[in-house]
Design an enzyme around this catalytic site. Structure first.
Site, mmCIF file in Angstrom:
data_model
loop_
_atom_site.group_PDB
_atom_site.id
_atom_site.type_symbol
_atom_site.label_atom_id
_atom_site.label_comp_id
_atom_site.label_asym_id
_atom_site.label_seq_id
_atom_site.Cartn_x
_atom_site.Cartn_y
_atom_site.Cartn_z
ATOM 1 N N LYS A 79 -8.395 -30.377 8.334
ATOM 2 C CA LYS A 79 -7.714 -31.581 8.811
ATOM 3 C C LYS A 79 -6.206 -31.330 8.842
ATOM 4 C CE LYS A 79 -8.018 -36.543 7.681
ATOM 5 N NZ LYS A 79 -8.587 -37.512 6.706
ATOM 6 N N SER A 154 -11.409 -40.824 8.611
ATOM 7 C CA SER A 154 -10.386 -40.254 9.459
ATOM 8 C C SER A 154 -10.525 -38.751 9.679
ATOM 9 C CB SER A 154 -9.016 -40.534 8.842
ATOM 10 O OG SER A 154 -8.915 -39.930 7.549
ATOM 11 N N SER A 178 -12.985 -41.517 4.253
ATOM 12 C CA SER A 178 -12.664 -40.624 5.372
ATOM 13 C C SER A 178 -13.298 -39.246 5.317
ATOM 14 C CB SER A 178 -11.147 -40.479 5.504
ATOM 15 O OG SER A 178 -10.580 -41.670 5.991
#
Lengths: 468, 68
Positions: A79, A154, A178
């Site tokens: 990420k 996310s 997330s």
């Protein structure tokens, strides 16, 4: 079996035994990315040449007998909020599109030391602030099971990419779900450890009371090895826990007999969609058939937990983003500056109350919902996987409630700080994955990993692949 | 219909934080806070005088598995 179908631990063990070269693993990943990234929009920064060079070095080291680390030769992407000195970390935003970190996240240094090959960074929700995977700046990430559907957020690129077999593991982050949401929605395994278990040094902050670092991988065994490498106290993160890090893989006995499972029927099942309930109950039946006991309990004070969770995440997010919200509000996506804006309305005393009540509410939850149980089980997401369109607030603010509903079952465990895993447990009537969420007492990661691994020994949901 | 709290809340945010309401979705989000305010109202009186944030770390240790 093709190399792409190997799990992270299978790939690492095959490399260690000399059965596969790191270069072949990286080439496999690069080929998958070339084939599928145009449809999935998973990557932000891909460093293929550097990854191939790192793989060649790993192969050479092994050839001369240098002992391989526990993740040696395994390609990963992370990420885009884990800082690496000298590299851009966009955090999925326009505001930080040129931000060059001056330090490297502790978790990346630990993965480097274990021999993992970092191929670059992944798409994510802007500043990790939505549960669906929408991104107005880098394009929405797409679900590999059906590109019209959201990935969950996310950690959208992490979920989609691991599910699509584009790489073997990815870091996500989890403040309200997330890691677990994209794990559930994309059909992979995601682990949020106990609050403070993994260092957050060099990681973009969202809500420092609830932020967690963790992996999205194929299996619970992958998660166990990943956590063992990344957990532990870090002098650069004063909040990181000092509890000893056990051998999580050694705890994977494959045994469910005697496991005591509490099912919080209230709150976590209220309004759940029928296909989700069906898959969840079938998962409970598997647990029972393998010797676990399953009992329904009431989860206490869920209204308080949910209210305080909302206050903390929004107040802390508002504080972190205040300067940019004053100076560059137009540079945020509509749904994000809309969400942040509400944080400035939170009275300070409610924020303090939300933090002060956290300890007592944790004690109450453990005493009433977990007394005599090893794990609590819920569906990770109580609704069917929504489409990107029906959760797009930028297009229609009326989608707000559907958007927020996605994380209803994950957020409470961030407030409570409990270790929680999501593993695939079936599919809904539209062919999208359903996740089983298991939580245990603080620092009992071994318990959730043991239960998840044992479940995966007798099911094959985690082996289903969405892409050829 | 937009709840009564939206406009004065926008003004309070502007005065206290210097942040302007960015868009219609933000107004919608403020309107959505009526429910949260109601939930917090129900919790009044539950916090006791000695409660404080650091009690969470102690609670985490106390709530570990027996024998851990």
């Amino acid at each position: 079996m093709s190399l792409a179908e190997l799990s992270m631990t299978e790939a690492a063990d095959a490399f260690a035994k000399g059965e596969v070269k790191a270069e072949a693993l990286v080439q496999t990943s690069l080929a998958r990315i070339a084939a599928h990234n145009p449809a999935l929009n998973v990557t932000i920064r891909l460093e293929g040449e550097a990854a191939l060079a790192a793989a060649a070095a790993a192969d050479k080291a092994r050839a001369v007998g240098i002992k391989a680390g526990p993740l040696a030769g395994v390609p990963m992407m992370h990420k885009d909020m884990y800082y690496r000195a000298g590299k851009v970390s966009t955090c999925g935003s326009k505001i930080r599109q040129d931000f060059v970190a001056d330090k490297t996240a502790t978790v990346l240094m630990k993965l480097d030391a274990a021999g993992a090959i970092d191929m670059g960074t992944l798409n994510m929700a802007e500043f990790a602030q939505n549960p669906t995977g929408h991104n107005a700046h880098y394009g929405h990430c797409h679900n590999p099971w059906n590109v019209d559907y959201c990935t969950g957020g996310s950690s959208s690129g992490s979920g989609s990419g691991v599910a699509g077999r584009l790489f073997y593991a990815a870091l996500g982050s989890d403040t309200g779900g997330s890691i677990r949401l994209p794990a559930s929605i994309c059909g992979v395994t995601g682990l949020k450890a106990t609050q403070t278990r993994v260092s957050r040094h060099g990681v973009m902050p969202l809500s420092f009371s609830a932020d967690n670092v963790g992996p999205l991988v194929r299996t619970a065994r992958d998660a166990a090895r990943f956590l063992a490498i990344t957990a532990g106290h870090d002098p650069y993160d004063a909040t990181s826990a000092r509890e000893a890090v056990p051998d999580y893989e050694a705890a994977l006995t494959g045994e469910l007999r005697g496991l005591r499972v509490a099912v919080c029927a209230t709150s976590f099942m209220d309004g759940a969609d029928e296909p989700v309930v069906k898959a969840f109950e079938e998962a409970l039946a598997v647990l029972k058939a393998q010797g676990a006991t399953v009992q329904y309990v009431a989860a206490p004070s869920m209204a308080a937990i949910n209210a305080y969770t909302a206050v903390i995440s929004r107040a802390e997010g508002a504080a972190i983003h205040a300067n940019w919200m004053r100076d560059y509000p137009q540079d945020y996506a509509i749904h994000l500056n809309a969400r942040l804006f509400g944080g400035y309305a939170m009275p300070a005393h409610y924020y303090i109350e939300s933090l002060a009540r956290r300890g007592p509410l944790l004690r109450q939850f453990v005493a009433e919902a977990m007394n005599g149980f090893d794990v609590v089980a819920t569906p990770t997401v109580k609704t069917r996987v929504p489409t990107l369109a029906e959760t797009d607030i930028d297009v229609n603010p009326e989608n707000w409630s559907r958007f927020m509903a996605v994380s209803a079952n994950t957020r409470p465990f961030n407030y409570l700080g409990l270790p929680t895993i999501s593993i695939p447990c079936g599919f809904d009537d539209r062919g999208l994955p359903v996740g089983l969420q298991l939580a245990a007492r603080p620092f009992a990661e071994s318990t959730v990993l043991r239960a998840a691994d044992a479940f995966q020994q007798v099911t094959d949901w985690h082996k289903r692949s969405p892409l050829a | 219909m937009e709840p009564e709290l939206v406009v004065p809340t926008m003004e309070a945010i502007r005065r206290w934080s210097g942040v302007e309401c960015p868009n219609a979705a933000a107004r919608h989000g403020l309107a959505d806070m009526v429910g949260l305010i109601a939930e917090l109202e129900k919790l009044r009186g539950t916090m006791v005088f000695e409660d404080e944030p650091s009690s969470f770390e102690l609670a985490m240790r106390d709530c570990m598995e027996p024998g851990a």
